[in-house]
Scaffold this motif. Sequence first.
Motif, PDB file in Angstrom:
ATOM      1  N   ALA A 229       0.840  -1.204   0.000  1.00 58.03           N
ATOM      2  CA  ALA A 229       0.000   0.000   0.000  1.00 58.03           C
ATOM      3  C   ALA A 229       0.873   1.251   0.000  1.00 58.03           C
ATOM      4  N   VAL A 230       1.923   1.250   0.807  1.00 61.49           N
ATOM      5  CA  VAL A 230       2.837   2.403   0.860  1.00 61.49           C
ATOM      6  C   VAL A 230       3.469   2.627  -0.511  1.00 61.49           C
ATOM      7  N   ALA A 231       3.889   1.547  -1.175  1.00 66.19           N
ATOM      8  CA  ALA A 231       4.512   1.657  -2.498  1.00 66.19           C
ATOM      9  C   ALA A 231       3.508   2.164  -3.533  1.00 66.19           C
ATOM     10  N   LEU A 232       2.308   1.585  -3.545  1.00 73.54           N
ATOM     11  CA  LEU A 232       1.307   1.983  -4.537  1.00 73.54           C
ATOM     12  C   LEU A 232       0.846   3.425  -4.347  1.00 73.54           C
TER      13      LEU A 232
ATOM     14  N   GLN B  78       2.657   5.718  -3.077  1.00 78.69           N
ATOM     15  CA  GLN B  78       3.863   6.541  -3.122  1.00 78.69           C
ATOM     16  C   GLN B  78       4.034   7.326  -1.819  1.00 78.69           C
ATOM     17  N   GLY B  79       3.715   6.648  -0.703  1.00 80.97           N
ATOM     18  CA  GLY B  79       3.875   7.237   0.622  1.00 80.97           C
ATOM     19  C   GLY B  79       2.781   8.204   1.033  1.00 80.97           C
ATOM     20  N   GLN B  80       1.873   8.533   0.129  1.00 82.15           N
ATOM     21  CA  GLN B  80       0.763   9.461   0.433  1.00 82.15           C
ATOM     22  C   GLN B  80      -0.426   8.639   0.934  1.00 82.15           C
TER      23      GLN B  80
ATOM     24  N   THR C  92      -7.904   5.407  -2.002  1.00 85.47           N
ATOM     25  CA  THR C  92      -7.143   5.777  -3.191  1.00 85.47           C
ATOM     26  C   THR C  92      -7.318   4.651  -4.195  1.00 85.47           C
ATOM     27  N   THR C  93      -7.594   5.020  -5.426  1.00 79.00           N
ATOM     28  CA  THR C  93      -7.720   4.042  -6.500  1.00 79.00           C
ATOM     29  C   THR C  93      -6.448   4.117  -7.327  1.00 79.00           C
ATOM     30  N   VAL C  94      -5.789   2.974  -7.487  1.00 76.98           N
ATOM     31  CA  VAL C  94      -4.516   2.929  -8.206  1.00 76.98           C
ATOM     32  C   VAL C  94      -4.732   2.204  -9.530  1.00 76.98           C
TER      33      VAL C  94
ATOM     34  N   MET D 199       2.940   1.640 -12.941  1.00 79.03           N
ATOM     35  CA  MET D 199       2.031   2.647 -12.411  1.00 79.03           C
ATOM     36  C   MET D 199       1.523   3.573 -13.515  1.00 79.03           C
ATOM     37  N   LEU D 200       0.209   3.709 -13.603  1.00 74.89           N
ATOM     38  CA  LEU D 200      -0.385   4.747 -14.441  1.00 74.89           C
ATOM     39  C   LEU D 200      -0.666   5.955 -13.559  1.00 74.89           C
ATOM     40  N   ALA D 201      -1.401   5.740 -12.461  1.00 75.04           N
ATOM     41  CA  ALA D 201      -1.664   6.841 -11.534  1.00 75.04           C
ATOM     42  C   ALA D 201      -2.367   6.338 -10.281  1.00 75.04           C
TER      43      ALA D 201
END
Length: 140
Positions: free
Chosen positions: A80-83, A85-87, A92-94, A102-104
Amino acid sequence: MEQAAARMEKEPRKMVIDVYTDWCGWCKKMDKETFTDSEVAELVNKHYYAVKLNAEGKEPITLKGQTFNFKTEYKAHELAVALLQGQMSFPTTVYLDEKMNMLAPVPGYLDADNFSKILRYFGENHHQSMNFQEYETQAK
């Protein structure tokens, strides 16, 4: 997550990951109202593998030979932290492409209309030729 990754090897598709926590009210609202919408379900089934990832889950997850674990110092799962990006913001939808790049990450609650727009933007590959603002202008 691991099942979706295995399926991607046989039949490549993008991945949409709902990163949530059990205590998140907006996550529950998305579960109840957004993910149950028929247009959202149709777009997800057409273009994506859908994954729910509990950001506070304790089970190890292995992807591409790397194992991600729950980290007590973060009070969160490493994946989760990696996906995110620490935010660490929920929900959050990844969005990942067919090669799990990663797209966004898209933080925050999304209603069915806005979620459908983003699903179409990535699912129909509009992201390859225009930014989201341009796409939104054209999609109206």
